[in-house]
Write an enzyme that holds these catalytic residues in place. Structure first.
Site, PDB file in Angstrom:
ATOM      1  N   CYS A 123      42.069  34.629   6.838  1.00 16.13           N
ATOM      2  CA  CYS A 123      40.679  34.527   7.418  1.00 16.13           C
ATOM      3  C   CYS A 123      39.880  35.906   7.126  1.00 16.13           C
ATOM      4  O   CYS A 123      40.411  37.191   7.196  1.00 16.13           O
ATOM      5  CB  CYS A 123      40.879  34.611   9.263  1.00 16.13           C
ATOM      6  SG  CYS A 123      39.489  35.092   9.945  1.00 16.13           S
ATOM      7  N   LYS A 165       2.366   4.569   1.491  1.00 15.66           N
ATOM      8  CA  LYS A 165       2.668   5.061   2.638  1.00 15.66           C
ATOM      9  C   LYS A 165       2.259   6.407   2.556  1.00 15.66           C
ATOM     10  O   LYS A 165       2.693   7.482   2.299  1.00 15.66           O
ATOM     11  CB  LYS A 165       3.936   4.918   3.306  1.00 15.66           C
ATOM     12  CG  LYS A 165       4.040   5.428   4.524  1.00 15.66           C
ATOM     13  CD  LYS A 165       5.388   4.982   5.416  1.00 15.66           C
ATOM     14  CE  LYS A 165       5.381   5.337   6.820  1.00 15.66           C
ATOM     15  NZ  LYS A 165       4.870   6.712   7.345  1.00 15.66           N
ATOM     16  N   CYS A 216      41.409  29.300  11.374  1.00 12.56           N
ATOM     17  CA  CYS A 216      42.049  30.564  11.752  1.00 12.56           C
ATOM     18  C   CYS A 216      42.383  30.387  13.024  1.00 12.56           C
ATOM     19  O   CYS A 216      41.807  30.157  14.013  1.00 12.56           O
ATOM     20  CB  CYS A 216      40.831  31.570  11.374  1.00 12.56           C
ATOM     21  SG  CYS A 216      41.585  33.231  12.555  1.00 12.56           S
ATOM     22  N   CYS A 272      40.371  36.159  17.434  1.00 12.80           N
ATOM     23  CA  CYS A 272      39.452  36.439  16.022  1.00 12.80           C
ATOM     24  C   CYS A 272      37.929  36.725  16.516  1.00 12.80           C
ATOM     25  O   CYS A 272      37.327  35.753  17.158  1.00 12.80           O
ATOM     26  CB  CYS A 272      39.672  35.310  15.249  1.00 12.80           C
ATOM     27  SG  CYS A 272      38.675  35.738  13.557  1.00 12.80           S
ATOM     28  N   TYR A 314      -8.318   7.592   4.547  1.00 15.20           N
ATOM     29  CA  TYR A 314      -8.296   6.125   3.830  1.00 15.20           C
ATOM     30  C   TYR A 314      -8.022   5.183   5.147  1.00 15.20           C
ATOM     31  O   TYR A 314      -7.228   5.478   6.013  1.00 15.20           O
ATOM     32  CB  TYR A 314      -7.097   5.838   2.971  1.00 15.20           C
ATOM     33  CG  TYR A 314      -7.343   6.278   1.610  1.00 15.20           C
ATOM     34  CD1 TYR A 314      -8.515   6.371   0.892  1.00 15.20           C
ATOM     35  CD2 TYR A 314      -6.145   6.826   0.819  1.00 15.20           C
ATOM     36  CE1 TYR A 314      -8.546   6.867  -0.118  1.00 15.20           C
ATOM     37  CE2 TYR A 314      -6.304   7.316  -0.366  1.00 15.20           C
ATOM     38  CZ  TYR A 314      -7.574   7.226  -1.108  1.00 15.20           C
ATOM     39  OH  TYR A 314      -7.567   7.368  -2.442  1.00 15.20           O
ATOM     40  N   LYS A 316      10.894   3.253   2.657  1.00 16.99           N
ATOM     41  CA  LYS A 316      10.974   4.480   2.369  1.00 16.99           C
ATOM     42  C   LYS A 316      11.431   4.940   0.964  1.00 16.99           C
ATOM     43  O   LYS A 316      12.374   4.247   0.611  1.00 16.99           O
ATOM     44  CB  LYS A 316      11.280   5.435   3.253  1.00 16.99           C
ATOM     45  CG  LYS A 316      10.982   5.351   4.550  1.00 16.99           C
ATOM     46  CD  LYS A 316       9.565   5.937   4.711  1.00 16.99           C
ATOM     47  CE  LYS A 316       9.348   7.021   5.510  1.00 16.99           C
ATOM     48  NZ  LYS A 316      10.038   7.590   6.512  1.00 16.99           N
ATOM     49  N   ASP A 319       1.107  10.360   3.726  1.00 20.75           N
ATOM     50  CA  ASP A 319       1.794  11.250   4.402  1.00 20.75           C
ATOM     51  C   ASP A 319       0.934  11.944   5.095  1.00 20.75           C
ATOM     52  O   ASP A 319       0.407  13.088   4.775  1.00 20.75           O
ATOM     53  CB  ASP A 319       2.655  12.024   3.533  1.00 20.75           C
ATOM     54  CG  ASP A 319       3.872  12.412   4.143  1.00 20.75           C
ATOM     55  OD1 ASP A 319       3.979  12.163   5.577  1.00 20.75           O
ATOM     56  OD2 ASP A 319       4.764  13.310   3.888  1.00 20.75           O
ATOM     57  N   GLU A 370       0.922  -1.312  -0.067  1.00 16.15           N
ATOM     58  CA  GLU A 370      -0.089  -0.082   0.110  1.00 16.15           C
ATOM     59  C   GLU A 370       0.948   1.232  -0.055  1.00 16.15           C
ATOM     60  O   GLU A 370       2.014   1.105   0.545  1.00 16.15           O
ATOM     61  CB  GLU A 370      -0.981   0.272   1.199  1.00 16.15           C
ATOM     62  CG  GLU A 370      -1.831  -1.091   1.506  1.00 16.15           C
ATOM     63  CD  GLU A 370      -2.331  -1.164   2.827  1.00 16.15           C
ATOM     64  OE1 GLU A 370      -1.938  -0.502   3.782  1.00 16.15           O
ATOM     65  OE2 GLU A 370      -2.938  -2.281   3.224  1.00 16.15           O
ATOM     66  N   CYS A 427      39.662  38.527  10.513  1.00 14.08           N
ATOM     67  CA  CYS A 427      40.764  39.084  11.244  1.00 14.08           C
ATOM     68  C   CYS A 427      42.114  39.385  10.261  1.00 14.08           C
ATOM     69  O   CYS A 427      42.885  39.488  10.785  1.00 14.08           O
ATOM     70  CB  CYS A 427      41.314  38.364  12.521  1.00 14.08           C
ATOM     71  SG  CYS A 427      41.913  36.592  11.984  1.00 14.08           S
TER      72      CYS A 427
HETATM   73  S1  IVH Z   1      -0.176   0.337   8.906  1.00  8.54           S
HETATM   74  C1  IVH Z   1      -0.095  -1.542  12.997  1.00  8.54           C
HETATM   75  N1  IVH Z   1      -0.576   1.332   6.353  1.00  8.54           N
HETATM   76  O1  IVH Z   1       2.719   5.335   8.847  1.00  8.54           O
HETATM   77  C2  IVH Z   1       0.231  -1.009  11.556  1.00  8.54           C
HETATM   78  N2  IVH Z   1       0.202   2.771   8.066  1.00  8.54           N
HETATM   79  O2  IVH Z   1       5.261   5.309  10.097  1.00  8.54           O
HETATM   80  C3  IVH Z   1       0.106   0.477  11.486  1.00  8.54           C
HETATM   81  N3  IVH Z   1       0.807   5.029   7.398  1.00  8.54           N
HETATM   82  O3  IVH Z   1       1.411   5.568  12.144  1.00  8.54           O
HETATM   83  C4  IVH Z   1       0.260   1.201  10.220  1.00  8.54           C
HETATM   84  N4  IVH Z   1       0.098   4.651   5.436  1.00  8.54           N
HETATM   85  O4  IVH Z   1      -0.076   6.728  10.128  1.00  8.54           O
HETATM   86  C5  IVH Z   1      -0.173   1.627   7.764  1.00  8.54           C
HETATM   87  N5  IVH Z   1      -0.719   2.085   4.363  1.00  8.54           N
HETATM   88  C6  IVH Z   1      -0.355   2.151   5.444  1.00  8.54           C
HETATM   89  C7  IVH Z   1      -0.071   3.562   5.910  1.00  8.54           C
HETATM   90  C8  IVH Z   1       0.285   3.720   7.189  1.00  8.54           C
HETATM   91  C9  IVH Z   1       0.530   5.596   6.278  1.00  8.54           C
HETATM   92  C10 IVH Z   1       1.231   5.763   8.411  1.00  8.54           C
HETATM   93  C11 IVH Z   1       0.717   5.471   9.792  1.00  8.54           C
HETATM   94  C12 IVH Z   1       1.521   4.977  10.779  1.00  8.54           C
HETATM   95  C13 IVH Z   1       2.707   5.545  10.194  1.00  8.54           C
HETATM   96  C14 IVH Z   1       3.994   4.601  10.728  1.00  8.54           C
END
Ligand code: IVH
Length: 718
Positions: A421, A115, A439, A444, A238, A327, A117, A113, A424
């Site tokens: 420098c 991640k 220096c 200085c 989501y 990441k 932000d 999935e 100075c």
């Molecule tokens: S699962 C027990 N899925 O990332 C597992 N987290 O760095 C809980 N986050 O606090 C997290 N997208 O706020 C999960 N597809 C995703 C996510 C996700 C963003 C965030 C979440 C978590 C943080 C950790």
């Protein structure tokens, strides 16, 4: 003054700066910086603290600023802690994780999935009706933000369990209207890129500052007390996990589908992968598509799909073992390297600093970045006037990494450190075989700003109210030309500084007054002598009852003391003889600084007088027993005489063990919270002590932070 590149020191620097701005704002109604500049510093601090959670502090301005709003949200204790995720920064990290979750390389399916932000929230539905939405908070206790969540149109107040029944195995039996009695759903509140633009158009029209990035805008939105304000942010949600699916749901992916059928928006672009190669391909694809998505993501979350396997793997302390956030590598921005300026360290080190044409990077405006040294600039082939790439590694400190267009680079001259420098005029020196330019003029003037900021800092004279900005102003206005001059400042003089109000002046004068009685180790450290660090300062305090006495010690005598080897001894002895140091000591003494060893600083063995002069030699070097005592008592002082109260359960330790650790590392233990306590260490299920500490504004740290202090991994705060 150089911007710190060390995150811990930068955090302290930012906190001080923000505190000053807060003071200037409240004290004189005349802020020293624009709101935008303030927000920028604030956000940099927030991001650094987010990137280095072990450095978080409840005393930080980031905790305080939102405090009034925060306190008025109802607290929610999560029955099951809301966990975070472990990170992978490379394919290797991902494969290492794989080895842990699937050591025998069995067939295993994963769900991938994006991640998101944004911010984690938890939704509770009872009999299909939304009861409560809570933020993650510290994982144990969050805030009730139900009203703000309800401003998100896609979040259903009522689930429709059978509405979308399509015969999916995760759905209820055909014809049934069955709905789980209790549903605990976790997901992310975020802001789309489009919403950010729309909201900013409106804000600009109203003369309000622009919101810098979707994450902070979403966080700010969720913390609005008035849901109408939250609605204006056009937040989204989501769902990405379901804590208590019915037994017939056997996979994560399947569970999310069921939630979706019930009407909840679930995380977009989920991929069910049967092989590791598919996961890796998916990661690359997502990275490619990143920009075209309407929401910000910073990686891909990989979850073991099978719920039974998830349960078997279980959780580590703060994160599940069955999931990992891989990441994306940092992304850069292109800008012009306008100039390379020289910043002066307090020991005379000259550091090149990139002056950049302002550029937005992950919502932060970057105007300068440290360049480390000449060699690094040559290696990266960075040239003044050229277009360069700026990146924020781990989203933290901006770095100039490479020329944007290497073909053009040859048109610009190569950078050379100055031969003299710039401040100075003394010849700049280098050490053969080492990078770095120096220096060597102890006097200085360019060293003074850093020296003064160091002197007033927490680890030295700890002068409340004085931070980098005021230090600079004091020097620029000729009020301080040596840190000892601080002890002669009058209110009238302070009031001549721009933006100095009466209340700020009082705070600074009180801070100076309090600092007249700092223990001797802090004075030693505050002298700003090369290689005379914190440990050496403590050692010196333990054998000398005055700085003058330390000045009498020979290099050889110094080497007999713990923590002091030959190089340190030489630098310390030389430093203590500097005319600058004598002048500083004279000014301090004439201004009423005590600079004596205070009774509570006396360790369990004699001082120079008590043991007589020759005993320094005999005691420290020849009398092995005494030397051992000396070493023991200076062995670990990571908790540095601070008073701690422990509350709640700390995993893996009994209370007595934790208290023992505190004492072993130079801290004191108290049983109840009162104003003499410096820190409350909070374990699980903390109760009334936590409340009391919050009322008394006492520092609060979680177990992880505490252990980092014990191990000396964080030297802040003293
Ligand atoms: S699962 C027990 N899925 O990332 C597992 N987290 O760095 C809980 N986050 O606090 C997290 N997208 O706020 C999960 N597809 C995703 C996510 C996700 C963003 C965030 C979440 C978590 C943080 C950790």
């Amino acid at each position: 003054m150089a911007t710190e590149t060390n995150p811990a020191r930068r955090i302290i620097q930012l906190r001080e700066e923000l505190e000053q701005h807060n003071q200037a704002y409240h004290g004189s109604d005349d802020p020293a910086v624009s709101d935008q500049e303030y927000d920028q510093l604030f956000q940099e601090l927030q991001q650094l603290e987010a990137a280095h959670p072990q450095l978080k502090s409840d005393l930080s301005p980031t905790g305080k600023v939102g405090a009034p709003a925060k306190n008025t949200f109802q607290q929610v204790r999560h029955e099951e802690p809301m966990l975070s995720l472990a990170n992978a920064h490379s394919e290797q990290d991902f494969r290492d994780w794989l080895k842990r979750v699937n050591p025998n390389n069995q067939p295993m399916a994963f769900t991938c999935e994006p991640k998101m932000d944004g911010l984690a929230v938890r939704l509770e539905y009872r009999n299909g009706v939304l009861q409560r939405a809570a933020t993650r908070g510290d994982g144990q206790v969050g805030e009730d933000v139900t009203n703000n969540l309800l401003t998100i149109p896609e979040v259903p107040r009522q689930l429709n369990w059978s509405r979308n029944y399509k015969g999916h195995p995760a759905d209820p039996e055909p014809g049934s209207t069955e709905c789980p009695e209790y549903l605990d759903v976790r997901g992310e509140v975020f802001m789309t890129k489009r919403s950010l633009k729309e909201v900013n158009v409106k804000r600009i029209a109203k003369g309000e500052p622009e919101l810098l990035n979707t994450r902070n805008a979403a966080a700010g939105g969720l913390r609005q007390l008035d849901p109408r304000e939250a609605r204006e942010r056009q937040l989204s949600f989501y769902a990405y996990s379901w804590r208590n699916p019915p037994a017939r749901v056997t996979g994560h992916h399947q569970g999310l589908q069921q939630l979706q059928h019930a009407g909840l928006p679930t995380v977009d672009r989920q991929f069910h992968c049967e092989t590791v190669d598919q996961v890796i391909r998916q990661f690359k694809q997502l990275q490619q598509d990143r920009q075209s998505l309407d929401y910000d993501i910073d990686g891909m979350v990989i979850k073991v799909d099978d719920l039974t396997t998830q349960n078997q793997l279980g959780n580590a302390s703060r994160e599940p073992r069955w999931a990992i956030a891989w990441k994306f590598p940092p992304e850069g921005a292109v800008t012009t390297l306008l100039d390379i300026e020289i910043s002066h360290g307090r020991f005379g080190r000259l550091t090149p600093v990139a002056v950049l044409s302002a550029v937005q990077l992950h919502g932060i405006t970057v105007r300068s970045a440290s360049l480390h040294n000449e060699e690094d600039i040559h290696r990266k082939n960075l040239r003044i006037g050229d277009k360069v790439v700026v990146e924020r590694a781990g989203d933290v400190i901006p770095q100039v990494t490479r020329p944007a267009n290497p073909v053009d680079t040859e048109n610009f001259p190569m950078f050379q450190m100055p031969a003299d420098c710039p401040s100075c005029g003394q010849k700049v020196t280098t050490v053969p075989g080492e990078v770095g330019h120096w220096c060597e003029n102890d006097d200085c003037p360019s060293r003074l700003p850093e020296q003064l900021t160091h002197f007033v800092g927490r680890s030295c004279m700890d002068i409340d109210g004085l931070g980098e900005t005021w230090c600079k102003l004091l020097i620029e206005h000729g009020l301080v030309s040596n840190p000892g001059d601080l002890y002669h400042l009058t209110r009238e003089q302070l009031l001549t500084l721009p933006r100095m109000g009466n209340s700020m002046a009082t705070r600074i004068l009180n801070g100076i007054e309090a600092s007249r009685h700092r223990p001797l180790n802090k004075v030693f450290y505050g002298l700003g002598i090369y290689r005379l660090g914190r440990d050496v300062s403590k050692t010196l305090m333990e054998v000398c009852s005055s700085v003058q006495q330390a000045q009498q010690l020979t290099v050889e005598q110094l080497t007999w003391l713990p923590n002091i080897g030959g190089t340190i001894a030489e630098a310390t002895q030389r430093g203590l003889q500097q005319p600058r140091v004598n002048h500083l000591l004279e000014r301090m003494a004439a201004g009423g600084a005590v600079m004596a060893k205070l009774p509570e600083d006396r360790p369990g063995y004699g001082t120079v007088e008590a043991t007589n002069q020759s005993a320094v030699q005999a005691g420290a070097a020849r009398n092995e027993e005494e030397k051992r005592t000396m070493e023991q008592s200076t062995q670990s002082r990571t908790l540095n005489g601070q008073t701690y109260v422990v509350t709640g359960k700390i995993e893996g330790y009994t209370r007595t063990e934790v208290e023992g650790l505190i004492q072993q590392h130079g801290g004191r233990v108290a049983s109840s919270v009162n104003k003499n306590v410096n820190w409350l260490v909070v374990g699980e299920k903390a109760g009334s002590k936590l409340k009391k500490a919050q009322q008394l504004d006492i520092g609060i740290m979680d177990a992880k932070t505490f252990f980092a202090h014990v191990e000396g991994r964080i030297n802040w705060p003293e």
